[in-house]
Design a protein around this motif. Sequence first.
Motif, PDB file in Angstrom:
ATOM      1  N   GLU A 290      -5.191   5.627  11.914  1.00 54.71           N
ATOM      2  CA  GLU A 290      -5.375   4.388  12.695  1.00 54.71           C
ATOM      3  C   GLU A 290      -4.111   3.542  12.707  1.00 54.71           C
ATOM      4  N   GLU A 291      -3.437   3.531  11.551  1.00 49.50           N
ATOM      5  CA  GLU A 291      -2.218   2.726  11.444  1.00 49.50           C
ATOM      6  C   GLU A 291      -1.113   3.334  12.309  1.00 49.50           C
ATOM      7  N   ASP A 292      -1.034   4.656  12.302  1.00 50.85           N
ATOM      8  CA  ASP A 292      -0.051   5.379  13.114  1.00 50.85           C
ATOM      9  C   ASP A 292      -0.297   5.099  14.601  1.00 50.85           C
TER      10      ASP A 292
ATOM     11  N   GLY B  56       0.831  -1.198   0.000  1.00 56.13           N
ATOM     12  CA  GLY B  56       0.000   0.000   0.000  1.00 56.13           C
ATOM     13  C   GLY B  56       0.867   1.251   0.000  1.00 56.13           C
ATOM     14  N   GLU B  57       0.230   2.352   0.367  1.00 52.91           N
ATOM     15  CA  GLU B  57       0.884   3.654   0.230  1.00 52.91           C
ATOM     16  C   GLU B  57       1.632   4.079   1.500  1.00 52.91           C
ATOM     17  N   ALA B  58       0.874   4.367   2.529  1.00 54.19           N
ATOM     18  CA  ALA B  58       1.472   4.907   3.751  1.00 54.19           C
ATOM     19  C   ALA B  58       0.460   4.771   4.883  1.00 54.19           C
ATOM     20  N   PRO B  59       0.932   4.737   6.119  1.00 50.93           N
ATOM     21  CA  PRO B  59      -0.015   4.649   7.238  1.00 50.93           C
ATOM     22  C   PRO B  59      -0.911   5.881   7.307  1.00 50.93           C
TER      23      PRO B  59
ATOM     24  N   ALA C 210       2.546  -4.604   3.549  1.00 51.57           N
ATOM     25  CA  ALA C 210       3.456  -3.507   3.921  1.00 51.57           C
ATOM     26  C   ALA C 210       3.106  -2.285   3.084  1.00 51.57           C
ATOM     27  N   ASN C 211       3.695  -1.165   3.440  1.00 50.96           N
ATOM     28  CA  ASN C 211       3.472   0.076   2.710  1.00 50.96           C
ATOM     29  C   ASN C 211       4.774   0.603   2.113  1.00 50.96           C
ATOM     30  N   VAL C 212       4.638   1.509   1.167  1.00 50.46           N
ATOM     31  CA  VAL C 212       5.820   2.194   0.628  1.00 50.46           C
ATOM     32  C   VAL C 212       6.461   3.034   1.741  1.00 50.46           C
TER      33      VAL C 212
ATOM     34  N   TYR D   7      -6.870  -0.450  -7.811  1.00 52.47           N
ATOM     35  CA  TYR D   7      -7.236   0.777  -7.111  1.00 52.47           C
ATOM     36  C   TYR D   7      -7.048   0.613  -5.600  1.00 52.47           C
ATOM     37  N   HIS D   8      -6.716   1.709  -4.962  1.00 57.56           N
ATOM     38  CA  HIS D   8      -6.576   1.707  -3.506  1.00 57.56           C
ATOM     39  C   HIS D   8      -7.960   1.551  -2.886  1.00 57.56           C
ATOM     40  N   PRO D   9      -8.085   0.747  -1.821  1.00 55.16           N
ATOM     41  CA  PRO D   9      -9.420   0.589  -1.216  1.00 55.16           C
ATOM     42  C   PRO D   9     -10.030   1.903  -0.730  1.00 55.16           C
TER      43      PRO D   9
ATOM     44  N   PRO E 283      -0.424  -2.006   9.439  1.00 51.74           N
ATOM     45  CA  PRO E 283      -0.927  -1.434   8.181  1.00 51.74           C
ATOM     46  C   PRO E 283      -2.390  -1.806   7.931  1.00 51.74           C
ATOM     47  N   PHE E 284      -3.090  -0.926   7.273  1.00 51.85           N
ATOM     48  CA  PHE E 284      -4.444  -1.191   6.774  1.00 51.85           C
ATOM     49  C   PHE E 284      -5.384  -1.718   7.868  1.00 51.85           C
ATOM     50  N   VAL E 285      -5.552  -0.935   8.917  1.00 52.65           N
ATOM     51  CA  VAL E 285      -6.502  -1.321   9.961  1.00 52.65           C
ATOM     52  C   VAL E 285      -7.735  -0.409   9.998  1.00 52.65           C
TER      53      VAL E 285
HETATM   54  N1  URA Z   1      -3.619   3.211   3.290  1.00 56.76           N
HETATM   55  C1  URA Z   1      -2.449   2.617   2.942  1.00 56.76           C
HETATM   56  O1  URA Z   1      -2.017   2.715   1.801  1.00 56.76           O
HETATM   57  N2  URA Z   1      -1.815   1.927   3.870  1.00 56.76           N
HETATM   58  C2  URA Z   1      -2.258   1.778   5.101  1.00 56.76           C
HETATM   59  O2  URA Z   1      -1.605   1.099   5.904  1.00 56.76           O
HETATM   60  C3  URA Z   1      -3.468   2.396   5.447  1.00 56.76           C
HETATM   61  C4  URA Z   1      -4.141   3.109   4.516  1.00 56.76           C
END
Ligand code: URA
Length: 228
Positions: free
Chosen positions: A80-82, A74-77, A114-116, A192-194, A87-89
């Motif tokens: 919620e992830e922070d 994915g992209e970045a936290p 994981a994220n970038v 596509y990103h969710p 990731p992706f919670v």
């Molecule tokens: N979007 C992302 O791309 N990564 C995450 O961990 C959360 C949201």
Amino acid sequence: MVDRSTLFEAMGLGPVWTLRQGDARPTDSSVMGNVDLAELQQQVETCQACGLCKSRQQTVFADGQTNAPLMVVGEAPGAEEDATGLPFVGRAGQLLDRMLLAVGATRSSNTYIANVLKCRPPGNRDPEPSEIEQCLPYLHQQIQQVAPQAILLVGRFAMQALLRTDQAVGKLRGQVHWVELAGLRIPAVATYHPAYLLRRPEEKSKAWDDLLLLKQQVECLQGGLRRS
Ligand code: URA
């Protein structure tokens, strides 16, 4: 082969899917059993290579199985992830889990996520090119260590970072690409990103087509859920 109605249901286009018992995500980072990944995670936790270290609550390294046949990038936290370190919670992550489950993939069995970027950009702004360049070696290491059979790239930053392109997701989705890294050549499908799918549900059917394409690249998703 998963039929379309099952996939549509899982995407929230029909009756809502719920995770079966046993498919719940791990609640801690004990999945980082591999020593090299554990060391890498420690490096990430103390990383100060870019300004994001100043605003993060914590780094977000990965979730899932370190020997997974499927890796999701994915992209970045986000917030919620922070806050949780996983990731992706958030809402987008819950949709991602339902999408993956529809093709037999879960964090607890066969998927590594994981994220970038490992740190949250303030206010969820887009990652800056310099941040991506600083952080990308960590992701490359993760890919080399996990050595998955296939990678799902969600959103344009994951796709652009790993395929070294500036094309849009809409141009590159629906085909198999290759992530080439340290002697590995791993098939990768972009979708596509969710978070985008939550805003544009009419695009979900394209994401399902991408998932079916991905499924064809991962042997264990054809039948059982174990890596061969
Ligand atoms: N979007 C992302 O791309 N990564 C995450 O961990 C959360 C949201």
